[in-house]
Design a protein around this motif. Sequence first.
Motif, short mmCIF file in Angstrom:
data_model
loop_
_atom_site.label_atom_id
_atom_site.label_comp_id
_atom_site.label_asym_id
_atom_site.label_seq_id
_atom_site.Cartn_x
_atom_site.Cartn_y
_atom_site.Cartn_z
N SER A 195 -46.50 -7.08 81.43
CA SER A 195 -47.39 -6.41 80.48
C SER A 195 -47.55 -4.91 80.77
O SER A 195 -48.00 -4.16 79.90
CB SER A 195 -48.77 -7.07 80.48
N VAL A 196 -47.15 -4.47 81.98
CA VAL A 196 -47.33 -3.06 82.35
C VAL A 196 -46.00 -2.34 82.51
O VAL A 196 -45.79 -1.25 81.95
CB VAL A 196 -48.17 -2.93 83.65
N ILE A 197 -45.08 -2.92 83.27
CA ILE A 197 -43.81 -2.25 83.59
C ILE A 197 -42.73 -2.56 82.56
O ILE A 197 -42.05 -1.65 82.05
CB ILE A 197 -43.33 -2.65 85.00
N LEU A 198 -42.55 -3.83 82.26
CA LEU A 198 -41.45 -4.22 81.37
C LEU A 198 -41.49 -3.54 79.99
O LEU A 198 -40.43 -3.19 79.46
CB LEU A 198 -41.46 -5.75 81.20
N PRO A 199 -42.68 -3.32 79.39
CA PRO A 199 -42.70 -2.64 78.09
C PRO A 199 -42.11 -1.23 78.10
O PRO A 199 -41.78 -0.69 77.03
CB PRO A 199 -44.19 -2.61 77.74
N MET A 200 -41.98 -0.63 79.28
CA MET A 200 -41.35 0.69 79.34
C MET A 200 -39.85 0.60 79.04
O MET A 200 -39.22 1.60 78.68
CB MET A 200 -41.55 1.30 80.72
N PHE A 201 -39.28 -0.59 79.18
CA PHE A 201 -37.84 -0.78 78.99
C PHE A 201 -37.51 -1.66 77.79
O PHE A 201 -36.49 -1.45 77.15
CB PHE A 201 -37.24 -1.40 80.25
N ASN A 202 -38.35 -2.65 77.53
CA ASN A 202 -38.06 -3.58 76.45
C ASN A 202 -39.29 -3.84 75.60
O ASN A 202 -40.41 -3.90 76.11
CB ASN A 202 -37.56 -4.92 77.00
N LYS A 203 -39.05 -4.05 74.32
CA LYS A 203 -40.12 -4.39 73.40
C LYS A 203 -40.33 -5.90 73.42
O LYS A 203 -39.38 -6.67 73.36
CB LYS A 203 -39.76 -3.94 71.98
N GLN A 204 -41.59 -6.30 73.53
CA GLN A 204 -41.93 -7.72 73.50
C GLN A 204 -42.87 -7.97 72.32
O GLN A 204 -43.85 -7.26 72.15
CB GLN A 204 -42.62 -8.16 74.79
N THR A 205 -42.56 -8.99 71.55
CA THR A 205 -43.41 -9.34 70.41
C THR A 205 -43.76 -10.81 70.50
O THR A 205 -42.93 -11.64 70.91
CB THR A 205 -42.68 -9.07 69.08
N PRO A 206 -45.01 -11.17 70.12
CA PRO A 206 -45.38 -12.60 70.14
C PRO A 206 -44.43 -13.40 69.26
O PRO A 206 -44.02 -12.94 68.18
CB PRO A 206 -46.80 -12.58 69.58
N LEU A 207 -44.09 -14.58 69.71
CA LEU A 207 -43.22 -15.45 68.92
C LEU A 207 -43.91 -15.78 67.61
O LEU A 207 -45.04 -16.26 67.58
CB LEU A 207 -42.92 -16.74 69.71
N GLU A 208 -43.22 -15.52 66.52
CA GLU A 208 -43.83 -15.68 65.20
C GLU A 208 -43.99 -17.15 64.82
O GLU A 208 -43.36 -18.04 65.39
CB GLU A 208 -42.96 -14.98 64.14
N GLU A 209 -44.86 -17.38 63.84
CA GLU A 209 -45.07 -18.74 63.36
C GLU A 209 -43.79 -19.27 62.73
O GLU A 209 -43.01 -18.53 62.15
CB GLU A 209 -46.20 -18.75 62.32
N GLY A 210 -43.58 -20.58 62.84
CA GLY A 210 -42.39 -21.19 62.28
C GLY A 210 -42.04 -22.46 63.03
O GLY A 210 -42.81 -22.96 63.87
#
Length: 415
Positions: A195-210
């Motif tokens: 939640s702190v370091i990884l977002p500097m390199f990769n975008k993370q999005t909550p898994l969408e409904e489905g």
Amino acid sequence: MNSEQIFYIIIAIVSGQFIFEQWLDFLNHKHVSSVIPKELEGIYDEQQYKKQQDYKKANYSFGLLSDLISFLIMLAMLALGGFDLIHQWVIALSGSVIVQSLLFFGIIGLGSSIISLPFSIYGTFVIEERFGFNTTTPKIFIMDMLKSMLLSVIIGGPIMALVIWLYTIAGGYFWLYAWLVISGFTIFMTMFYTSVILPMFNKQTPLEEGDLRSAIEAFSDEAGFQLDNVYVMDGSKRSTKANAFFSGLGNRKRIVLYDTLIKDLSTEEIVAVLAHEIGHYKLKHTLWGTIIGVVQMGIILFIFGLVVGNPLLSQALGVAEPSFHIGLLVFGILYSPVSFVTGLFMTVLSRKNEYAADAYATRFGLGKALIGGLKTISSNALSNLTPHPLYVFFHYSHPPLLQRIRAINAFVNKK
């Protein structure tokens, strides 16, 4: 024992490690089977299998060259007094022990980055590109490198400065205070890295409904696992290879799925892979891994605290007076055989944990789906299906695919 003897021990350790690693690599390189085991049939067709063998050969040759150059540079630095030269530079620039050590390791780190840069470029934009894996652009590559260097400065620098400061004021209790600082940082990173370091390199999005999220939630309910944080990471911006991982402790736990994993696997296979990751949490692998790491660090710091002030360590590299940064460098080399043994223990434990997490997923009737997912991941990554057993023993944190499949099938048959 005198400083000259310590110097030759250092040379012997560095040389021995290089020779041993190259021997293992050679064994693995030559361990080629023309017959694919029955359990692995269908993963590769003839053309894909040839491509996998070519990929293996390319990485072996490239690794041999890069390792040889690194080894020769290290020998030259030791034999020609390169580390003493850097030491003389930093003590001429500052009288502060903290600043001297930060400059010393900063220069070494910068030099190492410059030397490794051509190899990183070639590995990414030639080898990975040739075999269809690379999706990294030059811009992303450069930004990743700059961000990594920045993190080393703004995180690694202050922590090292604090440890050195503790060394200057705490006397015999230095190791204990340093252990508390490093342990606190380790726990923090375990909980907050994604939640702190990884977002500097990769975008993370909550898994969408489905359908996928519904299937995952249904499994989580069945497993009695409170699932609040499932994220999809844009791994495809750098590579076509797929992965998933679990991180964090307590309410900071998070499961991250690569977008390439979602693209390549069926819904049931993804649930099986996620069940494997949940198994690591339910079986407390993450917690115990953190505890063991903290204990090991305490032992290392205790031993380091006993010897860092010994002038023989610094004199072994041609530095007359004891120095924290030279002492740390020499200690790191002398301790490496012990570190090798403890690292081997952790590698064996990691493989054991992987089997246990596979078994956990299999208990929910997901063994077949897990095997299917593992096969697809291995096929798409051109994984080596028949690595040499000795190479596996010393280097594989995960069991080879064949052993995992056999273990899953054995567990299914026992039920």
